[in-house]
Scaffold this active site. Sequence first.
Site, PDB file in Angstrom:
ATOM      1  N   GLU A   1       0.818  -1.222   0.000  1.00  0.00           N
ATOM      2  CA  GLU A   1       0.000   0.000   0.000  1.00  0.00           C
ATOM      3  C   GLU A   1       0.852   1.273   0.000  1.00  0.00           C
ATOM      4  O   GLU A   1       0.636   2.181   0.800  1.00  0.00           O
ATOM      5  CB  GLU A   1      -0.959  -0.016   1.191  1.00  0.00           C
ATOM      6  CG  GLU A   1      -1.894  -1.216   1.167  1.00  0.00           C
ATOM      7  CD  GLU A   1      -2.776  -1.316   2.413  1.00  0.00           C
ATOM      8  OE1 GLU A   1      -2.753  -0.394   3.252  1.00  0.00           O
ATOM      9  OE2 GLU A   1      -3.489  -2.333   2.549  1.00  0.00           O
TER      10      GLU A   1
ATOM     11  N   ASN B   1       2.046  -5.146  -3.236  1.00  0.00           N
ATOM     12  CA  ASN B   1       0.690  -5.564  -2.866  1.00  0.00           C
ATOM     13  C   ASN B   1      -0.142  -4.334  -2.494  1.00  0.00           C
ATOM     14  O   ASN B   1       0.344  -3.442  -1.799  1.00  0.00           O
ATOM     15  CB  ASN B   1       0.784  -6.515  -1.656  1.00  0.00           C
ATOM     16  CG  ASN B   1      -0.550  -7.121  -1.267  1.00  0.00           C
ATOM     17  OD1 ASN B   1      -1.167  -7.832  -2.047  1.00  0.00           O
ATOM     18  ND2 ASN B   1      -0.998  -6.858  -0.046  1.00  0.00           N
TER      19      ASN B   1
ATOM     20  N   HIS C   1     -10.296  -6.709  -2.037  1.00  0.00           N
ATOM     21  CA  HIS C   1     -11.376  -6.499  -1.063  1.00  0.00           C
ATOM     22  C   HIS C   1     -12.523  -5.827  -1.819  1.00  0.00           C
ATOM     23  O   HIS C   1     -12.439  -4.647  -2.165  1.00  0.00           O
ATOM     24  CB  HIS C   1     -10.909  -5.609   0.093  1.00  0.00           C
ATOM     25  CG  HIS C   1      -9.856  -6.227   0.949  1.00  0.00           C
ATOM     26  ND1 HIS C   1     -10.093  -7.340   1.719  1.00  0.00           N
ATOM     27  CD2 HIS C   1      -8.561  -5.876   1.160  1.00  0.00           C
ATOM     28  CE1 HIS C   1      -8.990  -7.658   2.386  1.00  0.00           C
ATOM     29  NE2 HIS C   1      -8.036  -6.795   2.061  1.00  0.00           N
TER      30      HIS C   1
ATOM     31  N   GLU D   1      -6.043 -11.125  -0.841  1.00  0.00           N
ATOM     32  CA  GLU D   1      -6.875 -10.835   0.335  1.00  0.00           C
ATOM     33  C   GLU D   1      -8.345 -10.803  -0.063  1.00  0.00           C
ATOM     34  O   GLU D   1      -9.089  -9.890   0.323  1.00  0.00           O
ATOM     35  CB  GLU D   1      -6.445  -9.512   0.976  1.00  0.00           C
ATOM     36  CG  GLU D   1      -4.970  -9.464   1.346  1.00  0.00           C
ATOM     37  CD  GLU D   1      -4.548  -8.165   2.008  1.00  0.00           C
ATOM     38  OE1 GLU D   1      -5.436  -7.444   2.538  1.00  0.00           O
ATOM     39  OE2 GLU D   1      -3.333  -7.868   2.006  1.00  0.00           O
TER      40      GLU D   1
ATOM     41  N   ASP E   1     -12.105 -10.892  -0.321  1.00  0.00           N
ATOM     42  CA  ASP E   1     -13.381 -11.027   0.378  1.00  0.00           C
ATOM     43  C   ASP E   1     -14.397 -10.134  -0.316  1.00  0.00           C
ATOM     44  O   ASP E   1     -14.036  -9.219  -1.077  1.00  0.00           O
ATOM     45  CB  ASP E   1     -13.277 -10.745   1.878  1.00  0.00           C
ATOM     46  CG  ASP E   1     -12.672  -9.401   2.247  1.00  0.00           C
ATOM     47  OD1 ASP E   1     -12.672  -8.485   1.405  1.00  0.00           O
ATOM     48  OD2 ASP E   1     -12.207  -9.247   3.389  1.00  0.00           O
TER      49      ASP E   1
END
Length: 377
Positions: free
Chosen positions: A182, A225, A261, A290, A292
Amino acid sequence: MKRVRTSTLLVGAAAAAVAVPLALSPIFQSSDSETAEPVNDAQEMSLGEAAPDGLVIGSAVAGGGHHHDEDYPDPFTGDAPYRELLATEFTSLSAENQMKWDHLRPDRDTYAFDDADAIVEFAERNGQVVRGHTLLWHSQNPDWLENGNFGADELRAILRDHIETVVGRYEGRIQQWDVANEIFDDNGNLRTQDNIWIRELGPEIIADAFRWAHEADPSAELYLNDYSVESVNAKSDAYYRMSQDLLADGVPLHGFSAQTHLSLQYGFPSDLEDNLRRFEELGLGTALTEVDVRMPLAEGAEPTEEQLRQQADYYLRTLEACLNLSSCGSYTVWGLPDKYSWVPVTFEGEGAATIYWDDLTTKPAYDALLEALVDAS
């Protein structure tokens, strides 16, 4: 090795799963149910077993952080059925919080490796690989670091020691590391203010972090990432340009990963595959790290049949993008079940983001993923 699935709509397992009347189908039972039998008890393959060669299917390991309800302080050590599911369903594990700075470094002179060691050792006992997360980040840093008023040389030495110590400890035991996490904001600008490393040491510290990590473990794959980089946009463009520059400078960058996400409140990033493909064409590996899919939920409400159908579609399409890319070797869901998810604490009024109910029965999203993996193998 078959790595292509042509369907991009929810017409397979997920559609079949929601065709059963709501009152009769166990995949729609309340997360408070104590009597439901897991619907996958009789299945012949787990997600990890169903995956084609070259693709690992992972989950984040809950615990070690501040996201979870106090009723669930340490799922990894205190929830045996949860541990069993992690062991049998997945072929890769990621530490949700246990390898972040605030967990590993309670003070400058201390490395608290017990929880990270437990995850790595658990994975090795169960024939799983591990993703390391994360080495250079602006968030979840300990107070002693953020408020230490270190000079540039001292701060650089602290980061180098951390990377060499942590990566070196797990040399040969970590498949992929999120080295830089990030580092751009949503407009594609480097975080020159809130990232202590970039602010105090300049953007060149990013290349140094990759070099130090590679020296500490030449076998590990080293990744950039971030979130909100699923589509072609200002942020992913910034990563694309940085990747080109790092590679041109001989920096040991091996991959680019999109956290993925997602929320049902927003449209699906339909150019996900095309976006990752351009990184593949640079010679980089790609990964979804990650995954979801959260949804709007009133307090105490259960997802509707339509929400579960749409969620399954989103999950399916993320996996299909990965399957359609030869470079995508790792697909990770960000934890399970919903009671251990970071979503309700972080996104007020949203939840039910994982592929499992709280009683560890599967949602339609799980069935959609399983069928896609079986078809691709």
